[in-house]
Structure formats: C-alpha cells, structure tokens
Design a protein around this motif. Structure first.
Motif, PDB file in Angstrom:
ATOM      1  N   MET A  34      43.757  66.632 -50.174  1.00  4.35           N
ATOM      2  CA  MET A  34      44.949  66.582 -51.435  1.00  4.35           C
ATOM      3  C   MET A  34      45.433  65.190 -51.642  1.00  4.35           C
ATOM      4  O   MET A  34      45.610  64.629 -50.727  1.00  4.35           O
ATOM      5  CB  MET A  34      45.795  67.940 -51.103  1.00  4.35           C
ATOM      6  CG  MET A  34      45.105  69.078 -51.008  1.00  4.35           C
ATOM      7  SD  MET A  34      44.259  69.679 -49.941  1.00  4.35           S
ATOM      8  CE  MET A  34      45.288  69.879 -48.491  1.00  4.35           C
ATOM      9  N   TYR A  36      49.272  64.594 -53.334  1.00  4.08           N
ATOM     10  CA  TYR A  36      50.383  64.851 -53.617  1.00  4.08           C
ATOM     11  C   TYR A  36      51.129  63.751 -54.323  1.00  4.08           C
ATOM     12  O   TYR A  36      51.174  62.461 -53.665  1.00  4.08           O
ATOM     13  CB  TYR A  36      51.048  65.490 -52.785  1.00  4.08           C
ATOM     14  CG  TYR A  36      51.066  67.040 -52.309  1.00  4.08           C
ATOM     15  CD1 TYR A  36      49.882  67.518 -51.799  1.00  4.08           C
ATOM     16  CD2 TYR A  36      51.895  68.055 -53.083  1.00  4.08           C
ATOM     17  CE1 TYR A  36      49.625  68.678 -51.488  1.00  4.08           C
ATOM     18  CE2 TYR A  36      51.711  69.348 -52.657  1.00  4.08           C
ATOM     19  CZ  TYR A  36      50.491  69.652 -51.910  1.00  4.08           C
ATOM     20  OH  TYR A  36      50.132  71.003 -51.847  1.00  4.08           O
ATOM     21  N   GLN A  38      54.982  62.219 -55.469  1.00  6.06           N
ATOM     22  CA  GLN A  38      56.285  62.631 -55.164  1.00  6.06           C
ATOM     23  C   GLN A  38      57.163  61.634 -56.046  1.00  6.06           C
ATOM     24  O   GLN A  38      57.306  60.370 -55.637  1.00  6.06           O
ATOM     25  CB  GLN A  38      56.874  62.620 -53.711  1.00  6.06           C
ATOM     26  CG  GLN A  38      58.316  63.007 -53.522  1.00  6.06           C
ATOM     27  CD  GLN A  38      58.615  62.824 -52.074  1.00  6.06           C
ATOM     28  OE1 GLN A  38      57.896  62.428 -51.212  1.00  6.06           O
ATOM     29  NE2 GLN A  38      59.654  63.864 -51.746  1.00  6.06           N
ATOM     30  N   ARG A  41      63.693  61.358 -55.656  1.00  9.19           N
ATOM     31  CA  ARG A  41      64.576  62.552 -55.496  1.00  9.19           C
ATOM     32  C   ARG A  41      64.029  63.950 -56.030  1.00  9.19           C
ATOM     33  O   ARG A  41      64.620  65.052 -56.601  1.00  9.19           O
ATOM     34  CB  ARG A  41      65.894  62.478 -56.571  1.00  9.19           C
ATOM     35  CG  ARG A  41      66.665  61.126 -55.908  1.00  9.19           C
ATOM     36  CD  ARG A  41      67.975  60.905 -56.637  1.00  9.19           C
ATOM     37  NE  ARG A  41      67.779  60.596 -57.880  1.00  9.19           N
ATOM     38  CZ  ARG A  41      67.467  59.167 -58.150  1.00  9.19           C
ATOM     39  NH1 ARG A  41      67.530  58.322 -57.468  1.00  9.19           N
ATOM     40  NH2 ARG A  41      67.465  59.034 -59.468  1.00  9.19           N
ATOM     41  N   LYS A  42      62.584  64.013 -55.700  1.00 12.01           N
ATOM     42  CA  LYS A  42      62.134  65.200 -56.156  1.00 12.01           C
ATOM     43  C   LYS A  42      61.173  65.520 -54.845  1.00 12.01           C
ATOM     44  O   LYS A  42      60.894  64.808 -54.163  1.00 12.01           O
ATOM     45  CB  LYS A  42      61.123  65.134 -57.507  1.00 12.01           C
ATOM     46  CG  LYS A  42      61.838  64.777 -58.808  1.00 12.01           C
ATOM     47  CD  LYS A  42      62.434  65.808 -59.337  1.00 12.01           C
ATOM     48  CE  LYS A  42      62.960  65.396 -60.767  1.00 12.01           C
ATOM     49  NZ  LYS A  42      63.479  66.634 -61.406  1.00 12.01           N
ATOM     50  N   GLY A  43      60.824  66.893 -54.996  1.00 13.10           N
ATOM     51  CA  GLY A  43      59.704  67.395 -54.123  1.00 13.10           C
ATOM     52  C   GLY A  43      58.254  66.734 -54.466  1.00 13.10           C
ATOM     53  O   GLY A  43      58.134  66.523 -55.532  1.00 13.10           O
ATOM     54  N   PRO A  44      57.332  66.995 -53.517  1.00 16.26           N
ATOM     55  CA  PRO A  44      55.798  66.515 -53.722  1.00 16.26           C
ATOM     56  C   PRO A  44      55.443  67.586 -54.674  1.00 16.26           C
ATOM     57  O   PRO A  44      55.985  68.843 -54.652  1.00 16.26           O
ATOM     58  CB  PRO A  44      55.308  66.632 -52.454  1.00 16.26           C
ATOM     59  CG  PRO A  44      56.220  66.516 -51.290  1.00 16.26           C
ATOM     60  CD  PRO A  44      57.583  67.004 -52.040  1.00 16.26           C
ATOM     61  N   LEU A  46      51.269  68.866 -56.368  1.00 11.41           N
ATOM     62  CA  LEU A  46      50.039  68.569 -55.895  1.00 11.41           C
ATOM     63  C   LEU A  46      49.336  68.047 -57.315  1.00 11.41           C
ATOM     64  O   LEU A  46      49.508  68.404 -58.269  1.00 11.41           O
ATOM     65  CB  LEU A  46      49.140  69.909 -55.969  1.00 11.41           C
ATOM     66  CG  LEU A  46      47.855  69.885 -55.562  1.00 11.41           C
ATOM     67  CD1 LEU A  46      47.467  69.309 -54.031  1.00 11.41           C
ATOM     68  CD2 LEU A  46      47.148  71.286 -55.582  1.00 11.41           C
ATOM     69  N   LEU A  88      51.009  60.987 -51.497  1.00 13.19           N
ATOM     70  CA  LEU A  88      50.741  61.347 -50.220  1.00 13.19           C
ATOM     71  C   LEU A  88      49.585  62.118 -50.139  1.00 13.19           C
ATOM     72  O   LEU A  88      49.225  62.881 -50.930  1.00 13.19           O
ATOM     73  CB  LEU A  88      51.609  62.276 -49.778  1.00 13.19           C
ATOM     74  CG  LEU A  88      53.316  61.987 -49.663  1.00 13.19           C
ATOM     75  CD1 LEU A  88      53.942  62.814 -50.657  1.00 13.19           C
ATOM     76  CD2 LEU A  88      53.764  62.128 -48.502  1.00 13.19           C
ATOM     77  N   VAL A  92      43.791  69.985 -44.862  1.00 12.68           N
ATOM     78  CA  VAL A  92      44.349  71.164 -44.117  1.00 12.68           C
ATOM     79  C   VAL A  92      43.807  71.455 -43.013  1.00 12.68           C
ATOM     80  O   VAL A  92      42.481  71.092 -42.675  1.00 12.68           O
ATOM     81  CB  VAL A  92      43.646  72.416 -45.016  1.00 12.68           C
ATOM     82  CG1 VAL A  92      43.943  73.644 -44.671  1.00 12.68           C
ATOM     83  CG2 VAL A  92      44.135  72.185 -46.549  1.00 12.68           C
ATOM     84  N   LYS A  96      47.332  74.690 -41.960  1.00 14.57           N
ATOM     85  CA  LYS A  96      48.517  74.064 -42.207  1.00 14.57           C
ATOM     86  C   LYS A  96      48.177  72.734 -42.681  1.00 14.57           C
ATOM     87  O   LYS A  96      47.002  72.056 -42.709  1.00 14.57           O
ATOM     88  CB  LYS A  96      49.259  73.619 -40.853  1.00 14.57           C
ATOM     89  CG  LYS A  96      49.662  74.741 -40.102  1.00 14.57           C
ATOM     90  CD  LYS A  96      50.104  74.189 -38.671  1.00 14.57           C
ATOM     91  CE  LYS A  96      49.573  74.017 -37.760  1.00 14.57           C
ATOM     92  NZ  LYS A  96      50.172  73.452 -36.306  1.00 14.57           N
ATOM     93  N   LEU A  97      49.280  71.982 -43.679  1.00 14.53           N
ATOM     94  CA  LEU A  97      48.814  70.680 -44.236  1.00 14.53           C
ATOM     95  C   LEU A  97      49.504  69.780 -43.289  1.00 14.53           C
ATOM     96  O   LEU A  97      50.259  69.867 -42.575  1.00 14.53           O
ATOM     97  CB  LEU A  97      49.667  70.732 -45.616  1.00 14.53           C
ATOM     98  CG  LEU A  97      48.951  71.622 -46.693  1.00 14.53           C
ATOM     99  CD1 LEU A  97      49.874  71.208 -47.958  1.00 14.53           C
ATOM    100  CD2 LEU A  97      47.609  71.220 -46.941  1.00 14.53           C
ATOM    101  N   PHE A  99      50.223  65.637 -43.585  1.00 16.93           N
ATOM    102  CA  PHE A  99      50.150  64.656 -44.762  1.00 16.93           C
ATOM    103  C   PHE A  99      50.345  63.181 -44.054  1.00 16.93           C
ATOM    104  O   PHE A  99      50.678  63.089 -42.962  1.00 16.93           O
ATOM    105  CB  PHE A  99      51.588  64.747 -45.165  1.00 16.93           C
ATOM    106  CG  PHE A  99      51.855  65.993 -46.238  1.00 16.93           C
ATOM    107  CD1 PHE A  99      52.092  67.257 -45.732  1.00 16.93           C
ATOM    108  CD2 PHE A  99      51.738  65.852 -47.428  1.00 16.93           C
ATOM    109  CE1 PHE A  99      52.188  68.196 -46.428  1.00 16.93           C
ATOM    110  CE2 PHE A  99      51.623  66.931 -48.273  1.00 16.93           C
ATOM    111  CZ  PHE A  99      51.828  68.186 -47.898  1.00 16.93           C
ATOM    112  N   GLY A 100      49.921  62.450 -44.851  1.00 21.30           N
ATOM    113  CA  GLY A 100      49.956  60.967 -44.518  1.00 21.30           C
ATOM    114  C   GLY A 100      51.446  60.685 -44.852  1.00 21.30           C
ATOM    115  O   GLY A 100      52.182  61.210 -45.354  1.00 21.30           O
ATOM    116  N   ALA A 101      51.888  59.169 -44.338  1.00 18.72           N
ATOM    117  CA  ALA A 101      53.126  58.975 -44.449  1.00 18.72           C
ATOM    118  C   ALA A 101      53.639  58.473 -45.799  1.00 18.72           C
ATOM    119  O   ALA A 101      54.675  58.536 -46.257  1.00 18.72           O
ATOM    120  CB  ALA A 101      53.606  57.627 -43.575  1.00 18.72           C
TER     121      ALA A 101
END
Lengths: 109, 113
Positions: A34, A36, A38, A41-44, A46, A88, A92, A96-97, A99-101
C-alpha cells in the motif's frame, strides 16, 4: 530487521516533475503493498494498493511492485504543489500493517 | 465519509500521570488500531482490537493498555506517562479481514514533561 524500509528523503521537486518514491521489504511472503499519503497535521489516507507483482495506475499515480527484488515504488507524474505531503509505503503481515518511515515530498510552484 | 475523531489534538502531561486518549469512529467498523508516529521510525502499532472487549498487542505495547467497551470507541491508556512516550498518537479503524485500508484520525500530539 524492519519489515519495510523506505528511502528517507526529504524530496523537493519543481512543479511538473516526476516524483519517484521507493521502499524495500524483507519477507517474500508479503502479497499486498500500500501507499498512504499524509498531509501536514492530518492522519494518513490510503492512496492506492497493489496485490502481488506488477503495476497499478490511478490518474497521475503509478504503483509498482517487483517481487524478485522486493522493491516497491510509487511514481507521481506531472507533480503539483497539492502533492506536497509525506508518503508512506506499507505491507500487510499477519493482519497487521507494517509501515515505512515515510518520505516527505515538497513540490515547488 | 468515514470519520475518526480523537479527543485532543494537543496534550501536555507530567511524568507519572495517567493519560487517556480517546478515539471514536462513526462507520461501524469492527477493527480499531492505535499507532504512534515518530520521526525516522514511521508508524508503529501499539494495540489493535477486532471486536468489542477484544484486544491484541501490536509491536510496541509496553507501557500502554487499551479499552474497548463499545464498538465505536477505542481508548489508549498510559498508566504512568514517561518522557519517552512523547509522540504523535494516531487512531485508525477498518472493516473486515482486509486490513488494507485503515481510516485514520487527525492524531494527538502528546508531550510528557
């Protein structure tokens, strides 16, 4: 070893350039990949996902998976200032996901 | 539109305090998640829940606990806050067994002094 490693950036490009973002993953059993996005000041949220190998295109965005080298890429064509965000990659693993940094991209007008 | 809300955008607490972070989603999702996001480390999963009163440890559960008494609400608890828990905390929700798409809240920036 982290499950997903991402080129750290940051990346600054002029408007209209092609943005190339890359990740590698550790486990050849991973099937879903995936991207994502971001905004500050927001959430990621998809952006897109791919299953197994190959390319997937959605407008100006192309996601690519190379399972032989365990490489994930996202390309943004004709980049716009509104594409400025942190991107990002994720995969899976056992429901669980991981994530990269994240890579922060700035598109200069 | 899916909406995930978090109780605070910014929070400042002192070392040793008990801290509650609340998350509410309005789309009847079975699955809810708590992550922390730190520069250079990305998002790391703390806990997740796939049903009311059910919880599973993520990758970094130490120092945290969770509570899910209602389907729409998932709380993260720091029993005794420490300075190394200063971070951005993100809640997410998702549906079904496809853990691909998770809907995130705006995050809570917690500072522990």
């Amino acid at each position: 070893q982290k499950e997903v490693e991402q080129d750290p950036g940051p990346l600054s490009v002029p408007e209209g350039a092609i943005v190339s973002l890359n990740c590698t993953y550790s486990n050849s059993a991973f099937q879903y990949f995936m991207w994502y996005r971001q905004y500050s000041r927001k959430g990621p949220e998809l952006l897109m996902y791919t299953y197994s190998s190959g390319n997937k295109e959605d407008g100006r965005f192309t996601a690519q998976v190379d399972k032989s080298s365990k490489y994930i890429s996202l390309f943004i064509r004709d980049s716009q200032p509104s594409d400025s965000a942190t991107y990002l990659c994720a995969t899976v693993n056992d429901y669980k996901l991981s994530f990269g940094a994240g890579t922060t991209v700035t598109v200069r007008a | 539109d899916v909406k995930v809300t978090q109780s605070s955008r910014y929070l400042v607490k002192r070392t040793g305090e008990k801290v509650f972070l609340e998350c509410v989603q309005d789309m009847d999702h079975e699955n809810m998640f708590w992550y922390r996001q730190d520069p250079g480390l990305g998002l790391r999963l703390i806990y997740f829940s796939y049903d009311v009163k059910m919880k599973e440890k993520g990758d970094i559960p130490e120092g945290y606990s969770v509570s899910r008494e209602k389907k729409e609400r998932f709380s993260l608890i720091l029993e005794s806050a420490s300075t190394n828990q200063t971070s951005m905390y993100l809640c997410a929700s998702g549906t079904g067994t496809a853990f691909l798409e998770q809907f995130f809240g705006p995050g809570t920036r917690l500072t522990v002094l």
